[in-house]
Design a protein around this motif. Structure first.
Motif, PDB file in Angstrom:
ATOM      1  N   TRP A   1      41.029  55.573  37.213  1.00  0.00           N
ATOM      2  CA  TRP A   1      39.960  54.589  37.010  1.00  0.00           C
ATOM      3  C   TRP A   1      39.031  54.872  35.833  1.00  0.00           C
ATOM      4  O   TRP A   1      38.350  53.967  35.367  1.00  0.00           O
ATOM      5  CB  TRP A   1      39.140  54.448  38.288  1.00  0.00           C
ATOM      6  N   HIS A   2      38.967  56.106  35.372  1.00  0.00           N
ATOM      7  CA  HIS A   2      38.115  56.365  34.207  1.00  0.00           C
ATOM      8  C   HIS A   2      38.896  56.063  32.932  1.00  0.00           C
ATOM      9  O   HIS A   2      40.083  56.383  32.847  1.00  0.00           O
ATOM     10  CB  HIS A   2      37.615  57.816  34.195  1.00  0.00           C
ATOM     11  N   PRO A   3      38.273  55.452  31.931  1.00  0.00           N
ATOM     12  CA  PRO A   3      38.993  55.133  30.692  1.00  0.00           C
ATOM     13  C   PRO A   3      39.666  56.338  30.036  1.00  0.00           C
ATOM     14  O   PRO A   3      40.662  56.183  29.333  1.00  0.00           O
ATOM     15  CB  PRO A   3      37.902  54.553  29.790  1.00  0.00           C
ATOM     16  N   ASN A   4      39.125  57.556  30.251  1.00  0.00           N
ATOM     17  CA  ASN A   4      39.732  58.760  29.684  1.00  0.00           C
ATOM     18  C   ASN A   4      40.866  59.321  30.531  1.00  0.00           C
ATOM     19  O   ASN A   4      41.552  60.249  30.117  1.00  0.00           O
ATOM     20  CB  ASN A   4      38.682  59.862  29.511  1.00  0.00           C
ATOM     21  N   GLY A   5      41.040  58.797  31.731  1.00  0.00           N
ATOM     22  CA  GLY A   5      42.062  59.318  32.629  1.00  0.00           C
ATOM     23  C   GLY A   5      43.457  59.093  32.092  1.00  0.00           C
ATOM     24  O   GLY A   5      43.758  58.055  31.502  1.00  0.00           O
ATOM     25  N   PHE A   6      44.344  60.050  32.331  1.00  0.00           N
ATOM     26  CA  PHE A   6      45.659  59.962  31.702  1.00  0.00           C
ATOM     27  C   PHE A   6      46.490  58.822  32.289  1.00  0.00           C
ATOM     28  O   PHE A   6      47.286  58.192  31.586  1.00  0.00           O
ATOM     29  CB  PHE A   6      46.392  61.311  31.779  1.00  0.00           C
ATOM     30  N   MET A   7      46.317  58.501  33.584  1.00  0.00           N
ATOM     31  CA  MET A   7      47.064  57.367  34.132  1.00  0.00           C
ATOM     32  C   MET A   7      46.488  56.044  33.646  1.00  0.00           C
ATOM     33  O   MET A   7      47.221  55.067  33.478  1.00  0.00           O
ATOM     34  CB  MET A   7      47.097  57.434  35.653  1.00  0.00           C
TER      35      MET A   7
END
Length: 463
Positions: free
Chosen positions: A192-198
């Motif tokens: 859910w975070h924009p920096n998250g790899f998924m």
């Protein structure tokens, strides 16, 4: 110059002076206006305050009653105590560090592909009541934080259904604390975070198919395997003691799920309206699918069957709610009802594991079904109804979202998201349970399990 000329000259100067501001105003009006930063919306904030309360209601009293009615009479208080205590415990964990690890960035790099967030919001430091989060620019950040807290609460509470009747209360507290920090927070951040790899990979999860349901279901499966079967399972009578309580709990879950799914739009707009619609449609379809299959195979439609089917539909539509139309909702609901019926009955008996209240059979499998079918039925017209994919469409105006629109790769991306969640959650959950078992033990004594947890662990009974 004559006096008349001077008079005309003076009048002209006055007219010019008077006209300059008007001319300037006209020029300003003609110039393109700079885009205004999103302002906090009273309507969006009111909707999210309501959604937060609805999702909290899903755990207490919804899940507490749903699970409490399914266990035997001498374990009811132990079951509802777990849901209520987890609500209190995760509230504190989330405020101290959970929110920060899930929804702040660990890096400012534009190409960051993170597994966990940072520490800028430890103890909610620096949270301005008039400030916002980048993911929810029209509501105050404290409201966004509280809304996400309710997701962090219900996820570990769902796991308790898999090991009902046999885990120590103290061990449960230690496990939920560590699991929230080492499993839930990383998966929430990656998705859910924009920096998250998924997130960078392009995994679609509108309201928690991977973060909540696959996470909880896999943890439940690992827990019931590590702890072992209930004494006497499957030959002893483990019938639910009060299905009226479970039906009331399922009903509260259904109503609360509108906050869960429609609230995940984070605005009171068209995407929330569609998410609410497809949630209702998928749930009804799944409940009927489950109960009709049960009726055909067992000769009778059961209360336990129809409420389990409804929850399976709610689970499966969760990742898809902001991406699919009603045709997709029908397909996802029917698939979830049929598949979860067989995994919660035939598959469980065939493989011999004791998933007491079908946390894996309904939430784990339902979450996997929903996550994969999101990649099939997702539509750009639904997903971009509030501009969520504006940047992608700017780069490629013909961009498609799901398989039915021609994007075969989205299904593969969804499978990658499912695979990561299953492996990360399964491995970390197994390690945590083994360490806790080694240090303080996981399971209650045999005589406590035989006589019931209510009196032994809490000194109380329902009568």
């Amino acid at each position: 110059m004559s006096g008349l000329g001077k008079r005309f000259l003076g009048l002209g100067a006055m007219a010019l002076a008077a006209g300059l501001p008007a001319l300037a105003a006209a020029q300003d009006a003609a110039a393109p206006a700079a885009p205004a930063a999103p302002a906090i919306s009273g309507g969006d904030t009111a909707w999210m305050l309501m959604s937060t309360a609805l999702v909290l209601m899903m755990t207490i009293p919804g899940l507490a009653l749903f699970y409490g009615g399914m266990v035997r009479k001498f374990n009811v208080l132990a079951m509802v105590m777990q849901s209520f205590t987890i609500t209190c415990l995760v509230t504190v964990i989330w405020a101290v560090v959970g929110y920060s690890l899930s929804f702040t960035a660990a890096s400012d790099a534009a190409d960051a592909k993170e597994f966990i967030g940072g520490f800028s919001r430890v103890l909610l430091a620096g949270m301005d009541p008039t400030g916002t989060h980048a993911l929810a620019p029209t509501i105050p950040e404290p409201v966004f934080m509280m809304y996400q807290m309710t997701f962090a609460i219900i996820t570990p509470a769902l796991i308790t259904g898999a090991f009902a009747d046999r885990m120590k209360f103290s061990s449960m507290l230690v496990f939920i604390t560590l699991w929230s920090l080492l499993v839930y927070a990383p998966v929430a951040h990656t998705v859910w975070h924009p920096n998250g790899f998924m997130a960078k990979l392009g995994v679609l999860d509108f309201a928690g198919g991977t973060v909540v349901h696959i996470n909880a279901g896999i943890a439940g499966l690992v827990a019931c395997l590590v702890i072992g079967k209930r004494k006497g399972y499957p030959n002893a009578d483990f019938s639910p003691h009060n299905l009226v309580l479970s039906l009331i709990g399922a009903s509260l879950l259904w109503v609360g799920w509108f906050g869960f799914n429609a609230g995940s739009a984070l605005t009171a707009g068209p995407r929330a309206g569609m998410a609410m619609t497809v949630t209702q449609v998928a749930t009804g379809a799944a409940a009927l699918a489950w109960v009709f299959v049960e009726w055909a195979l067992k000769g009778k439609p059961s209360v336990l069957g129809i409420i389990s089917g409804a929850v399976a539909g709610l689970v499966a539509i969760t990742p898809a709610a902001g991406f699919v139309d009603t045709v997709g909702a029908f397909a996802i609901g029917i698939a979830a009802g049929v598949i979860c019926f067989f995994t919660a009955t035939s598959m469980k008996r065939a493989l011999g594991y004791d998933d007491s209240l079908d946390a894996f059979g309904v939430h784990g499998i339902g979450g996997i079904v929903g996550a994969i079918l999101t990649g099939v039925f997702a539509k750009m017209s639904i997903g971009n109804s509030e501009g969520a994919f504006a940047a992608a469409l700017k780069d490629d105006p013909a961009a498609k979202l799901g398989l039915i629109e021609g994007n075969v790769g989205q299904v593969l991306t969804q499978l990658e998201g499912v695979g990561f969640t299953v492996v990360w959650c399964g491995v970390i959950t197994f390690i945590l349970l083994k360490i806790i078992d080694l240090v303080i033990g996981l399971r209650v004594d045999e005589d406590i399990e035989r006589d019931g947890l209510d009196i032994a662990l809490h000194g109380e009974s329902i009568h």
